[in-house]
Enzyme design. Structure first.
Site, short mmCIF file in Angstrom:
data_model
loop_
_atom_site.label_atom_id
_atom_site.label_comp_id
_atom_site.label_asym_id
_atom_site.label_seq_id
_atom_site.Cartn_x
_atom_site.Cartn_y
_atom_site.Cartn_z
N GLU A 55 0.82 -1.22 0.00
CA GLU A 55 0.00 0.00 0.00
C GLU A 55 0.85 1.27 0.00
O GLU A 55 1.87 1.36 0.68
CB GLU A 55 -0.91 0.00 1.22
CG GLU A 55 -1.95 1.10 1.20
CD GLU A 55 -3.16 0.76 2.01
OE1 GLU A 55 -4.05 0.08 1.47
OE2 GLU A 55 -3.19 1.13 3.20
N LYS A 57 0.53 5.24 0.83
CA LYS A 57 -0.25 6.30 1.46
C LYS A 57 0.68 7.18 2.29
O LYS A 57 1.44 6.67 3.12
CB LYS A 57 -1.36 5.73 2.35
CG LYS A 57 -0.90 4.78 3.44
CD LYS A 57 -2.07 4.25 4.25
CE LYS A 57 -1.61 3.26 5.32
NZ LYS A 57 -2.74 2.70 6.09
N LYS A 117 -7.79 2.44 -3.59
CA LYS A 117 -8.31 2.33 -2.25
C LYS A 117 -8.89 3.68 -1.84
O LYS A 117 -8.19 4.68 -1.71
CB LYS A 117 -7.23 1.90 -1.26
CG LYS A 117 -7.81 1.56 0.11
CD LYS A 117 -6.78 0.93 1.02
CE LYS A 117 -7.42 0.54 2.35
NZ LYS A 117 -6.43 0.01 3.32
N GLU A 166 -14.35 -5.35 1.37
CA GLU A 166 -13.84 -5.36 2.75
C GLU A 166 -14.94 -5.62 3.77
O GLU A 166 -16.01 -5.03 3.72
CB GLU A 166 -13.18 -4.01 3.04
CG GLU A 166 -12.61 -3.92 4.44
CD GLU A 166 -11.88 -2.60 4.67
OE1 GLU A 166 -10.83 -2.40 4.04
OE2 GLU A 166 -12.38 -1.77 5.46
N ASN A 187 -10.76 -6.89 7.52
CA ASN A 187 -10.02 -5.82 8.17
C ASN A 187 -9.94 -6.13 9.67
O ASN A 187 -10.96 -6.20 10.34
CB ASN A 187 -10.71 -4.47 7.93
CG ASN A 187 -9.83 -3.29 8.30
OD1 ASN A 187 -8.97 -3.40 9.17
ND2 ASN A 187 -10.04 -2.18 7.64
N GLU A 217 -6.25 -7.68 6.20
CA GLU A 217 -5.92 -6.26 6.18
C GLU A 217 -5.69 -5.75 7.60
O GLU A 217 -6.41 -6.11 8.52
CB GLU A 217 -7.07 -5.46 5.56
CG GLU A 217 -7.52 -5.90 4.18
CD GLU A 217 -8.72 -5.10 3.74
OE1 GLU A 217 -8.79 -3.89 4.01
OE2 GLU A 217 -9.64 -5.71 3.14
N SER A 218 -4.72 -4.88 7.73
CA SER A 218 -4.44 -4.11 8.96
C SER A 218 -3.74 -4.94 10.03
O SER A 218 -4.07 -6.09 10.28
CB SER A 218 -5.71 -3.51 9.56
OG SER A 218 -6.33 -2.61 8.67
#
Length: 258
Positions: A55, A57, A117, A166, A187, A217-218
């Site tokens: 990712e 960001k 995203k 998600e 997530n 995710e995460s």
């Protein structure tokens, strides 16, 4: 919908309104028709071994700035060199400091499938994603009524893209399955209080079924977390903060997939 998610969705809607005013739908449709053919996001995640969706960001609403030197082209090349399966590009301006224009840069520099995203609720966001070269988009169950989710997923596929759908719990997984999701993200972060539950993907894997792609995710902190998720039947991990803070993102990706 949590307060933070509602705020991010509202901001995304405002961003979309500004961009639609500057580039009307008909113009964006024409650009989408001329965009390079989509790359197969799902196939990239089905490759043997644990895939990494790397990712991009510059900041996050909860952690603030993640880097003081955000150069999308350089980062996309680094992620490719590390062996990422695909890229996730934050295009949300207010919360994450991203830009839709980073999609084309990431795609060109990496040669990999690229996911937009963002907090998508509007068909225009899908059209814009394709026009800018996206191969996939994020659709968040918690942000969408079930019928709207199904409609956006169908439109995504009409445009030749795939969606990472998600979820945060078993009920949302059921909603994603009913909508026809093929690539389902779990997530681990609770958007109400930002706590992390790294066991969530493993617990939801049976519900998702072996025929669908599961993306965790995460909260992935290191190779130990990645190996545990792979043993639990996860097909890919979406990793952001770890890579954004890494001195050598390519080496970090190699460690995650070793």
């Amino acid at each position: 919908m949590s307060d933070i998610l509602a705020t991010l969705v509202t901001q995304a809607g405002q961003q979309t309104a500004r961009r639609r005013a500057a580039r009307p739908t008909a113009e964006t449709e024409a650009a989408a028709a001329l965009a390079p053919a989509p790359r197969d996001f799902a196939a990239a995640l089905r490759e043997p071994g644990l895939g990494v969706i790397a990712e991009m960001k510059p900041r996050s609403p909860s952690k603030g700035p993640l880097t003081d030197d955000y150069r999308p082209a350089d980062r996309a090349r680094s992620y490719r060199e590390g062996g990422a399966a695909a890229l996730s590009v934050l295009t949300h301006e207010d919360g994450f400091g991203g830009s839709p224009e980073h999609l084309g840069v990431a795609r060109a520099e990496s040669g990999l499938p690229v996911l937009r995203k963002d907090f998508i609720t509007d068909d225009y966001q899908l059209l814009e994603a394709r026009a800018l070269g996206a191969d996939a988009v994020l659709l968040i169950v918690a942000a969408l009524p079930a019928t709207r989710l199904a409609g956006l997923l169908a439109r995504t596929r009409e445009l030749g893209m795939e969606a990472l759908v998600e979820t945060h719990d078993a009920d949302e997984v059921d909603t994603a399955l009913a909508a026809g999701a093929t690539v389902i993200g779990v997530n681990h972060r609770d958007l109400r209080d930002f706590t992390i539950d790294r066991t969530l993907s493993a617990r939801l894997r049976p519900r998702i079924g072996s025929g669908r792609i599961l993306v965790a995710e995460s909260g992935i902190r290191d190779a130990h977390d990645a190996r545990a998720l792979a043993r639990a039947g996860v097909d890919a991990v979406l990793v952001g903060e770890l890579l954004m803070r890494a001195d050598d993102p390519a080496a970090t990706i190699k460690e995650l997939t070793a």
